[in-house]
Every structure is written in C-alpha cells, then in structure tokens.
Design an enzyme around this catalytic site. Structure first.
Site, PDB file in Angstrom:
ATOM      1  CG  ASP A  55      -1.829  -1.159   1.294  1.00 49.58           C
ATOM      2  OD1 ASP A  55      -2.139  -1.708   0.219  1.00 49.58           O
ATOM      3  OD2 ASP A  55      -2.243  -1.529   2.408  1.00 49.58           O
TER       4      ASP A  55
HETATM    5  N1  URA Z   1      -1.123  -6.046   3.821  1.00 57.61           N
HETATM    6  C1  URA Z   1      -1.637  -4.807   3.843  1.00 57.61           C
HETATM    7  O1  URA Z   1      -2.672  -4.566   4.453  1.00 57.61           O
HETATM    8  N2  URA Z   1      -0.977  -3.834   3.201  1.00 57.61           N
HETATM    9  C2  URA Z   1       0.167  -4.019   2.546  1.00 57.61           C
HETATM   10  O2  URA Z   1       0.729  -3.082   1.984  1.00 57.61           O
HETATM   11  C3  URA Z   1       0.695  -5.327   2.520  1.00 57.61           C
HETATM   12  C4  URA Z   1       0.021  -6.325   3.173  1.00 57.61           C
END
Ligand code: URA
Length: 241
Positions: A105
C-alpha cells in the site's frame, strides 16, 4: 539455456552500450563465476553462470532489485498524479521494463522486489505457492493471546473472506507492536486481518519475503541488486541445488 557473448549480455542488461561493454571487459571489470574474463566474445550461459560488473550481478536480460519502499509512493510502474516506486530509480534502470513483484500500500514501507522477469513474479505471487511474508506493525489498541489464537485458526475478514492461518507475534514489552507472517497476498490483507480484531493498523512495514529479508543497510527509497542466492531465498529453493 541462454548462451550469448559476454559483451552482448552486458549490453542487453542495460548496463552499457556494446562498445562500452567491450571496454569494461578489456578493463578487467567483468567476472564470470568469479573469474575475470577479458575476451568480449567469451560465451556464457546467463541461466547458470554468475556474471558481474564491478561486483554487481548481471542476471542475463533479467534484473532483480530489492527496494526499501518508502511511505507515500505507489507500488506501480506509472501514475499520472502520484509518485511511483519506478520514479525512485535512475534513468538507466527505468528503461528496463521493471515492475513491482506484488504490491505494498502507499503508506506501507519495507521490502519490495522489482524485476522484469514475469516468470519470477508469477512464482512469488502465485496463490498456489504460499510464499511467506513477514510484516512488522503498530496497531491502535493492544493485542492479546486471543488475537494470536484467531490468527492461528485463520481470520475471517469483515466481508466474509477467509484467510489462511497466519502467525501473530506480539512484542512482550509493547502489546501495540508486533509481527505477522502471512502465506498469501490478499488486498490490504494485514490491515484487514488486524482491523477484523478491532486493532486498526497505524504503521506497516514488510520485513521479508520467503527467506529474504530487507537489507538493514538500505534506507527508505534506496535499492540494491539481488543475487541468484537471494532469488532462491525468495522462492525457498535450496541454494545448493
Ligand atoms: N497487507 C496490507 O494490508 N498492506 C500491505 O501493503 C501489505 C500487506
């Protein structure tokens, strides 16, 4: 098999033009399996030989980078409005068609692999392979043993999605801090797993993929080339195979 002249291999890897590659070789800066090769016409197999320029591995036409993804950049190759991880690379690497292996993310930091090898990407992200990923997090509310048990059973997300059993470790000195190992890669998975326990995530950082850990020498936004051994660690192959 992928056998080619050494100067062509270096050129195809985007490290130099063909004539620059010949100069690098003549200058004693190129090694094949640890041995300096001075002949640009020397033939090497990029799939089985370790080829390096100034100690930096060249794995055929394919490149593999470990990046310490900083906060605030997208795990994408391009975006009209926002900065992507590709924007953090120098021009000579940008033209190689690299893309992120899976996604983090925008606000997640840590280990992100970039490659132009679609087969490798598939091997790492395929849901059938269950490659483990370790994340470090800080959550809004303290975690407890019930959370560990729930992760061990397999979390059911708020929309009913079932997750595979995962390993939750809580910091003994700080119950808002811990680590989670997941064996799949659903959308926003770690955040949604913790949110389903009423423990929204404040910060999330990926520490490892397979048995490959984020290099402690890298600072956010920095990257390094991965070796063949590193790649084997990612896909959990015995490095002596
Ligand atoms: N899980 C998440 O919630 N976000 C990420 O960026 C990676 C794994």
């Amino acid at each position: 098999m992928s056998i080619n002249r050494l100067d062509k291999i270096i050129c195809d890897a985007g490290l130099a033009t063909r004539s620059e590659a010949r100069k690098l070789i003549a200058g004693g800066r190129v090694r094949v399996d640890g041995i300096t090769v001075l002949n640009p016409a020397f033939k090497a197999d990029t799939e089985i030989s370790d080829i390096s320029v100034d100690g930096q591995t060249v794995t055929g036409g394919f490149r593999y980078l470990m990046m310490y993804k900083p906060e605030g950049v997208l795990s994408a190759t391009e975006d009209k409005n926002q900065k992507t991880v590709l924007d953090l690379l120098p021009q000579e690497l940008k033209k190689l068609g690299l893309f992120p292996v899976g996604r983090l993310d925008k606000d997640t930091t840590g280990l992100l692999i970039l490659t132009n090898d679609g087969n490798f990407c598939h091997a790492v992200t395929s849901p059938k392979r269950h490659i483990k990923k370790l994340y470090e997090f800080i959550v809004e509310h303290p975690l407890d043993y019930d959370d560990i048990k729930a992760f061990d059973r397999g979390i059911i997300l708020q929309d009913g999605t079932e997750c595979l059993p995962a390993i939750l470790e809580i910091d003994e000195d700080d119950p808002n801090h811990g680590f989670v190992t997941v064996f799949e890669g659903k959308y926003h998975q770690v955040k949604r797993m913790l949110a389903s326990r009423g423990k929204p995530v404040r910060t999330l950082k990926r520490i490892s993929v397979g048995d490959l850990s984020l290099d402690a020498m890298l600072r956010p936004g920095e990257f390094k080339e991965l070796t063949k051994n590193d790649l084997n660690l990612v896909v959990n192959k015995n490095v002596t195979e």
